[in-house]
Design a protein around this motif. Structure first.
Motif, PDB file in Angstrom:
ATOM      1  N   THR A 183      39.107 -65.644 105.758  1.00 46.84           N
ATOM      2  CA  THR A 183      38.017 -65.893 106.947  1.00 46.84           C
ATOM      3  C   THR A 183      37.457 -67.396 106.665  1.00 46.84           C
ATOM      4  O   THR A 183      37.729 -68.116 105.260  1.00 46.84           O
ATOM      5  N   VAL A 184      36.552 -67.894 107.584  1.00 50.60           N
ATOM      6  CA  VAL A 184      35.903 -68.936 107.414  1.00 50.60           C
ATOM      7  C   VAL A 184      34.477 -68.554 107.148  1.00 50.60           C
ATOM      8  O   VAL A 184      33.957 -67.776 107.668  1.00 50.60           O
ATOM      9  N   ALA A 185      34.162 -69.084 105.831  1.00 53.13           N
ATOM     10  CA  ALA A 185      32.623 -68.658 105.423  1.00 53.13           C
ATOM     11  C   ALA A 185      31.769 -69.067 106.335  1.00 53.13           C
ATOM     12  O   ALA A 185      31.629 -70.009 107.142  1.00 53.13           O
ATOM     13  N   GLY A 186      30.675 -68.072 106.483  1.00 46.46           N
ATOM     14  CA  GLY A 186      29.861 -68.081 107.800  1.00 46.46           C
ATOM     15  C   GLY A 186      30.228 -67.743 108.877  1.00 46.46           C
ATOM     16  O   GLY A 186      29.478 -67.694 110.077  1.00 46.46           O
ATOM     17  N   ALA A 187      31.512 -67.189 109.132  1.00 47.10           N
ATOM     18  CA  ALA A 187      31.800 -66.562 110.565  1.00 47.10           C
ATOM     19  C   ALA A 187      31.955 -65.141 110.317  1.00 47.10           C
ATOM     20  O   ALA A 187      32.010 -64.483 109.279  1.00 47.10           O
ATOM     21  N   GLN A 188      32.048 -64.399 111.253  1.00 48.13           N
ATOM     22  CA  GLN A 188      32.071 -62.992 111.459  1.00 48.13           C
ATOM     23  C   GLN A 188      33.693 -62.676 111.226  1.00 48.13           C
ATOM     24  O   GLN A 188      34.501 -63.258 111.956  1.00 48.13           O
ATOM     25  N   TRP A 189      33.593 -61.520 110.647  1.00 44.41           N
ATOM     26  CA  TRP A 189      35.150 -61.108 110.104  1.00 44.41           C
ATOM     27  C   TRP A 189      35.391 -59.592 110.510  1.00 44.41           C
ATOM     28  O   TRP A 189      34.139 -59.006 110.200  1.00 44.41           O
ATOM     29  N   SER A 190      36.479 -59.255 110.947  1.00 42.29           N
ATOM     30  CA  SER A 190      36.541 -57.803 110.983  1.00 42.29           C
ATOM     31  C   SER A 190      38.330 -57.395 110.843  1.00 42.29           C
ATOM     32  O   SER A 190      38.790 -58.406 111.048  1.00 42.29           O
ATOM     33  N   ALA A 191      38.340 -56.193 110.574  1.00 38.42           N
ATOM     34  CA  ALA A 191      39.750 -55.728 110.281  1.00 38.42           C
ATOM     35  C   ALA A 191      39.631 -54.201 110.580  1.00 38.42           C
ATOM     36  O   ALA A 191      38.653 -53.635 110.394  1.00 38.42           O
ATOM     37  N   ALA A 192      40.757 -53.595 111.222  1.00 42.49           N
ATOM     38  CA  ALA A 192      40.792 -52.262 111.311  1.00 42.49           C
ATOM     39  C   ALA A 192      41.917 -51.431 110.545  1.00 42.49           C
ATOM     40  O   ALA A 192      42.820 -52.151 110.432  1.00 42.49           O
ATOM     41  N   PHE A 193      41.619 -50.419 109.942  1.00 46.61           N
ATOM     42  CA  PHE A 193      42.472 -49.722 109.040  1.00 46.61           C
ATOM     43  C   PHE A 193      43.024 -48.263 109.754  1.00 46.61           C
ATOM     44  O   PHE A 193      41.998 -47.602 110.178  1.00 46.61           O
ATOM     45  N   THR A 194      44.206 -47.930 109.924  1.00 46.24           N
ATOM     46  CA  THR A 194      44.618 -46.520 110.283  1.00 46.24           C
ATOM     47  C   THR A 194      44.953 -45.714 108.906  1.00 46.24           C
ATOM     48  O   THR A 194      45.876 -46.307 108.341  1.00 46.24           O
ATOM     49  N   LEU A 195      44.336 -44.467 108.917  1.00 48.72           N
ATOM     50  CA  LEU A 195      44.878 -43.747 107.372  1.00 48.72           C
ATOM     51  C   LEU A 195      45.778 -42.528 108.126  1.00 48.72           C
ATOM     52  O   LEU A 195      45.342 -41.665 108.737  1.00 48.72           O
ATOM     53  N   LEU A 196      46.902 -42.896 107.507  1.00 44.57           N
ATOM     54  CA  LEU A 196      47.910 -41.580 108.088  1.00 44.57           C
ATOM     55  C   LEU A 196      48.423 -40.914 106.730  1.00 44.57           C
ATOM     56  O   LEU A 196      48.631 -41.298 105.548  1.00 44.57           O
ATOM     57  N   ASP A 197      48.829 -39.548 106.904  1.00 44.01           N
ATOM     58  CA  ASP A 197      49.514 -38.740 106.183  1.00 44.01           C
ATOM     59  C   ASP A 197      50.911 -39.176 105.921  1.00 44.01           C
ATOM     60  O   ASP A 197      51.243 -40.133 106.520  1.00 44.01           O
ATOM     61  N   ASP A 198      51.739 -38.625 104.983  1.00 43.60           N
ATOM     62  CA  ASP A 198      52.928 -38.898 104.880  1.00 43.60           C
ATOM     63  C   ASP A 198      54.051 -38.627 106.090  1.00 43.60           C
ATOM     64  O   ASP A 198      54.870 -39.175 106.268  1.00 43.60           O
ATOM     65  N   ASP A 199      53.496 -37.794 106.703  1.00 50.98           N
ATOM     66  CA  ASP A 199      54.180 -37.368 108.151  1.00 50.98           C
ATOM     67  C   ASP A 199      53.696 -38.134 109.240  1.00 50.98           C
ATOM     68  O   ASP A 199      54.359 -37.958 110.492  1.00 50.98           O
ATOM     69  N   GLY A 200      52.939 -39.261 109.171  1.00 47.83           N
ATOM     70  CA  GLY A 200      52.498 -40.165 110.361  1.00 47.83           C
ATOM     71  C   GLY A 200      51.530 -39.593 111.085  1.00 47.83           C
ATOM     72  O   GLY A 200      51.135 -40.283 111.818  1.00 47.83           O
ATOM     73  N   THR A 201      50.940 -38.431 110.731  1.00 46.47           N
ATOM     74  CA  THR A 201      49.701 -37.808 111.465  1.00 46.47           C
ATOM     75  C   THR A 201      48.435 -38.679 110.764  1.00 46.47           C
ATOM     76  O   THR A 201      48.375 -38.753 109.737  1.00 46.47           O
ATOM     77  N   PRO A 202      47.474 -38.437 111.800  1.00 47.91           N
ATOM     78  CA  PRO A 202      46.170 -39.074 111.051  1.00 47.91           C
ATOM     79  C   PRO A 202      45.596 -38.306 109.817  1.00 47.91           C
ATOM     80  O   PRO A 202      45.825 -36.951 109.885  1.00 47.91           O
ATOM     81  N   MET A 203      45.088 -38.798 108.970  1.00 46.93           N
ATOM     82  CA  MET A 203      44.566 -38.079 107.820  1.00 46.93           C
ATOM     83  C   MET A 203      43.150 -37.289 108.504  1.00 46.93           C
ATOM     84  O   MET A 203      42.565 -37.775 108.853  1.00 46.93           O
ATOM     85  N   ASP A 204      42.964 -36.427 107.522  1.00 44.01           N
ATOM     86  CA  ASP A 204      41.868 -35.509 107.667  1.00 44.01           C
ATOM     87  C   ASP A 204      40.760 -36.315 106.737  1.00 44.01           C
ATOM     88  O   ASP A 204      40.590 -36.169 105.702  1.00 44.01           O
ATOM     89  N   ILE A 205      39.742 -37.003 107.436  1.00 44.53           N
ATOM     90  CA  ILE A 205      38.761 -37.604 106.635  1.00 44.53           C
ATOM     91  C   ILE A 205      37.453 -37.029 107.058  1.00 44.53           C
ATOM     92  O   ILE A 205      36.390 -37.818 106.738  1.00 44.53           O
ATOM     93  N   VAL A 206      37.294 -36.277 107.727  1.00 40.22           N
ATOM     94  CA  VAL A 206      36.099 -35.442 108.028  1.00 40.22           C
ATOM     95  C   VAL A 206      35.147 -35.230 106.727  1.00 40.22           C
ATOM     96  O   VAL A 206      35.533 -34.597 105.568  1.00 40.22           O
ATOM     97  N   GLY A 207      34.047 -35.664 106.658  1.00 39.09           N
ATOM     98  CA  GLY A 207      33.065 -35.522 105.664  1.00 39.09           C
ATOM     99  C   GLY A 207      33.470 -36.508 104.427  1.00 39.09           C
ATOM    100  O   GLY A 207      32.572 -36.630 103.334  1.00 39.09           O
TER     101      GLY A 207
END
Length: 123
Positions: free
Chosen positions: A12-36
């Motif tokens: 990033t450039v220091a002083g700029a807004q930065w963002s990134a998104a991450f998707t958490l998947l189980d080994d079979d490619g389905t969304p990980m259960d992250i409830v709680g």
């Protein structure tokens, strides 16, 4: 889930807004259960640094440094750092980590790597 933590690098450039998104998947490619689950994104001056608080720390509670947005159904985490957070980085490279259940016995580092930042000359 695949071997963790996943290595990833960003910049990033220091002083700029930065963002990134991450998707958490189980080994079979389905969304990980992250409830709680709790999440935390940190940037430290070095990997050996254990200072509290870290140089940059964001959670789902918005602060002057940023926030995390967690979608429990899609198992995605969006990290947003404000200019106030990235200006602290100046020019250089520091380690970052995205944690699940930080400080708990089952804490898991999901993603880690170098966070590069640079200053841009004023106009």
């Amino acid at each position: 889930m695949v071997d963790l933590p996943l290595p990833w690098r960003t910049s990033t450039v220091a002083g700029a807004q930065w963002s990134a998104a991450f998707t958490l998947l189980d080994d079979d490619g389905t969304p990980m259960d992250i409830v709680g689950k709790m999440f935390e994104f940190v940037i430290r001056p070095s990997s050996a640094d254990v200072t509290v608080p870290p140089l940059v720390k964001v959670t789902t509670t918005a602060t002057a440094q940023g926030y995390l947005t967690v979608d429990m159904v899609a198992a995605t985490i969006q990290v947003v750092l404000t200019p106030a957070a990235t200006i602290l980085l100046g020019t250089g490279c520091r380690p970052f980590a995205l944690w699940m259940d930080p400080g708990q016995p089952d804490q898991t580092c999901l993603v880690e790597g170098p966070f590069y930042s640079r200053l841009v000359p004023a106009v």
